[in-house]
Structures are given as C-alpha cells and as structure tokens.
Design a protein around this motif. Sequence first.
Motif, short mmCIF file in Angstrom:
data_model
loop_
_atom_site.label_atom_id
_atom_site.label_comp_id
_atom_site.label_asym_id
_atom_site.label_seq_id
_atom_site.Cartn_x
_atom_site.Cartn_y
_atom_site.Cartn_z
N TYR A 402 0.81 -1.22 0.00
CA TYR A 402 0.00 0.00 0.00
C TYR A 402 0.85 1.28 0.00
O TYR A 402 0.30 2.37 -0.13
CB TYR A 402 -0.96 -0.02 1.20
CG TYR A 402 -1.94 -1.16 1.13
CD1 TYR A 402 -2.92 -1.19 0.14
CD2 TYR A 402 -1.86 -2.23 2.01
CE1 TYR A 402 -3.81 -2.25 0.05
CE2 TYR A 402 -2.75 -3.30 1.93
CZ TYR A 402 -3.72 -3.30 0.94
OH TYR A 402 -4.59 -4.35 0.86
N GLU A 403 2.14 1.14 0.13
CA GLU A 403 3.02 2.30 0.04
C GLU A 403 3.47 2.55 -1.40
O GLU A 403 4.04 3.59 -1.70
CB GLU A 403 4.26 2.08 0.93
CG GLU A 403 3.95 1.80 2.39
CD GLU A 403 3.19 2.94 3.03
OE1 GLU A 403 3.51 4.11 2.73
OE2 GLU A 403 2.25 2.67 3.82
N SER A 404 3.21 1.59 -2.26
CA SER A 404 3.69 1.68 -3.64
C SER A 404 2.62 2.25 -4.57
O SER A 404 1.43 1.98 -4.40
CB SER A 404 4.11 0.29 -4.14
OG SER A 404 4.38 0.30 -5.52
N ASN A 405 3.04 3.02 -5.55
CA ASN A 405 2.14 3.56 -6.56
C ASN A 405 2.43 2.98 -7.94
O ASN A 405 1.98 3.52 -8.95
CB ASN A 405 2.26 5.10 -6.62
CG ASN A 405 1.70 5.76 -5.38
OD1 ASN A 405 0.63 5.38 -4.90
ND2 ASN A 405 2.43 6.72 -4.84
N GLU A 406 3.17 1.91 -7.97
CA GLU A 406 3.55 1.29 -9.23
C GLU A 406 2.75 0.01 -9.45
O GLU A 406 2.58 -0.80 -8.54
CB GLU A 406 5.05 0.95 -9.21
CG GLU A 406 5.55 0.30 -10.48
CD GLU A 406 7.01 -0.10 -10.40
OE1 GLU A 406 7.48 -0.79 -11.32
OE2 GLU A 406 7.67 0.26 -9.41
N LYS A 407 2.23 -0.15 -10.66
CA LYS A 407 1.50 -1.38 -11.00
C LYS A 407 2.33 -2.21 -11.96
O LYS A 407 3.14 -1.68 -12.73
CB LYS A 407 0.13 -1.06 -11.59
CG LYS A 407 0.15 -0.33 -12.92
CD LYS A 407 -1.26 -0.05 -13.41
CE LYS A 407 -1.25 0.62 -14.80
NZ LYS A 407 -2.61 0.92 -15.29
N PHE A 408 2.09 -3.53 -11.94
CA PHE A 408 2.88 -4.42 -12.79
C PHE A 408 2.10 -5.71 -13.02
O PHE A 408 1.12 -6.00 -12.32
CB PHE A 408 4.23 -4.73 -12.16
CG PHE A 408 4.15 -5.23 -10.74
CD1 PHE A 408 3.96 -6.59 -10.46
CD2 PHE A 408 4.24 -4.35 -9.68
CE1 PHE A 408 3.87 -7.05 -9.16
CE2 PHE A 408 4.14 -4.80 -8.35
CZ PHE A 408 3.97 -6.15 -8.10
#
Length: 479
Positions: A402-408
């Motif tokens: 939930y701290e990340s704003n990157e999708k993969f």
Amino acid sequence: MGATYCDEELPSKNFALASTDDRRFTKHIHDNVHGNIYIDPLSLKFVDTEQFQRLRDLKQLGFSYMVYPGAVHSRFEHSLGVYWLASEAINRLKTYQGLELDIDHFDTQTVKLAGLLHDLGHGPFSHTFEREFLPRVCNGQKWSHEEMSLKMIDHVVDEHNIDIDSESLKRVKEMIIASENGTSKSFKEKLFLYDIVANGRNGIDVDKFDYIVRDSRACGLGCNFQFQRVLETMRVIDDEICYRAKEYLTIQKLFAARADLHRMVYMHAKVKAIEMMFVDAMTKANDVLCISSYIDEPAEYWKLDDTILKAIETSSSQDLKESRDLILRIRRRELYQFCNEFAVPKDKLEYFKNVTPQDIVCSQNSSHPILHEEDIVVSNVKIDLTRGRNNPLESISFFKDYESNEKFNIKDDLVSHLLPTSYQDMIVRVYSKKPHLVEAVSEAFENFQLKIYGKKAQVHATPEKKKRKRLRHICGGGV
C-alpha cells in the motif's frame, strides 16, 4: 426464495435529499448469501416494477435444477447480490481513496444501478434462449441480453416516470456493456468505475463474485474463492483497479472456480441434453407462439420468462403436440441419449471448427441402421478462464504494497509451476435422439475422431458398449 423483503416501511421523506449510505431511508432485504442488503430509494423504484420483478421467474441456472435440485435460485436474487457487492466495492474505494479519486454521489449511484440492472434483459432459462434458441429461428440476427438490458432500462424509466438524469442513465448503460465493448470512451475520467460490474479489462468483477458463490452454494459444491479478500485489497492506480500481489492465487481461484462450475454444472452432460430438448421444443413451437417476435420491443419482451415451458406443456393446441411430447419426455427423464465425448487436442484448438451432425452422419458404418442428421445432436462445449486460450491473469495489474504507486503484471512461472499451462478446453459431445441408435451414433463418432485426429479417445462408454464388453468377458471373447 433467497432474498426476501422485510416488513418495515420506508420513512416518508424526500428521498432525493437522502444519502444513499443512510440506512434510515433504505429498504432492508435479507439475502441467503450476503446477509442484510439495503436498497436505496432510487434503486427501489426500479426494483418495484413488473419488469424487474419478472426476474423472479427466471432461474439463474436454467435447467441445471433438473440435475442439481437446489439450483432453483433466480436472476432476481443474483441482481440484488450484484447490486450489494457493487455498493460494497465503491464504498471501500471511497473509504480508502475517496479524496484521491474524487468519488461522489453520482459515481456511487451509477455503479449500484449498473449492478442492479445488468441482467434486466435476460431471457428464459439462462443463456439457452440467447445462444441456442434464437440463432435457430432468427436467421443470423445478432441479439444479446446485455443490449436488451439497455432497452429495458429505457423502457422502465419511461413507463414508470423514474426521475433519473440522462447522464446517470448513460453511464449506467455503459457500465453494463463494459465487458462487451471494453472501457468507456465517452467518459474520460474515472474509468476504474467500469471495472466494478462488468470488467472488460480482465474479467474480475462483482457479477462473477456473486454468481460463483451463489451457484456453488445452490448446487452443494464447495467454493474456495474468497471474494472478500479481493474487495478488501483492491486499489486504483492510473485509473485502473489493481490488486495486491499477495492475492495472486486468490484471484487465480476465481477463474478456476468459474471453470469448475462450467464443467460440473453449466455444461453438465445431462443438463445440456435437457437444454437441447427444450430448444427443439421451443423451435417447433415458435411458429405457433411467435416467441421470437417478443425480442424486439421491451414492452413485449418482459412478458417472456420460464413459465413458457408450462404454457407449452399444458396447451391443448394440436399444433404444439410435438413440443408437448418433447417436454413430456423431459419430465419422464426420457432424454436424448449421451453417446460419447472427445476432448480436442491442445495443439488443434486454434484451428478447431464446430463438429456438426453432418460430420457424424458422413462417418457412419454401413453395418448399422442408417443415420440421418435429425437423429443426432452435437454439443461443442468450450470451457475457459474468460480469455479463450490466453491466461487472464496476464492482463491483471498488481501492486506490491500500500506504500507503492507502481502497478505491474505477474507471470505464472514466477508464482508456481503447479498452475495450469493451458487455459481452454473444447469438448465435443454427441447425443442420439432415439435410444435404438445410440450404438450407431457412438461408432460413427469414433470413426470421425479417427478420420480427423488419427485417434479416438473414448471417455465414456455407452451402456450398450459396456454390456458387450461384459458379454465378451463372460464368453471368453466370443461375442
């Protein structure tokens, strides 16, 4: 039924001013899957119409109840369930990302209405009406229950003078057909809203959440897919609903559970036999009852439901005798006889063409009674994970935490080597309409397999073959 109204009345207030989250202004319904469901005032105006109440007379699983006696739940229950899950999904996003995503009352109301009304245009006996009956009698005319749902919504709004603005109506209808047409192009913002009810990007939507759990329970089957985990962990990144990477296997179970339901329930060999008999009965009755003429106008279409079977069965018209006789055979379990089935080899799926009765007739043995096309029914059953021969999880976006704003995206081989390497089954089943032709049809089908694939794969021996094998064993091979 699975969903029942409670006795409490709505407060006499100005509903337009009430928040959709204020349960003092909602109708309380208890559902056997989701527990308490609360219908907001605008949605209730749609529910309390004869067009929506018609969904009570449409069984969710068509003729599956003749194999699984508990599968008698209706489209009405399912529609309320999808409404509630759509509400839960949008409210969770609003709780965790409401300010960031600017989710407002307009967004919440349209998502909930799309969930409620997505099946308003469904025909009798689940998909049998749309996929089997109409192609026979409509000479190639394209028709879908999704498009009919849009027409029915307009009809209900006009017929009952429901106060809903045109932009809301437009968005609701676009959300319903998002899985068919992809993401909306007319709305440039908040495209993630179209992922909730009918997800055209990757197939993860609350429609599946509801019917997978509801259908599994009704049929007495286990279901290890936990949609609550998916709802709790989803997050919007770059205008798309994404999922926590740790939930990869949870989502994989969604598609696996759906495939299992297709294999064990929706495409069950006896269910398909009953469906094909009913389609034959409906086709023979169409000239008399003009069933196909109802599909163009919502004002007429809403009169069609599952009671059409009883209408044919109890009619005294001589013109409907053949149809009545077929329905009587269904009641007495004198079904079209399953002969054999064949799984198309994986390397042949790309070029597979549907097998027809003519293919079987052309492969018959001269030593058997002569077969005609009208003696045979062929069911070409396709079971996949929503993306044909492709892995649906490859089109799903994940995030690490939930701290990340990157999708993969995640590849299967990075998760487990035990996951499936093929994502589609094509099974060809053959039935005989006449019991005395079962052996001849089965032999012809095996000959067809040898001719096309150079081998035969007899999965289920017919009763006649089993009897012959027993006699050969008893008589030392002399029979």
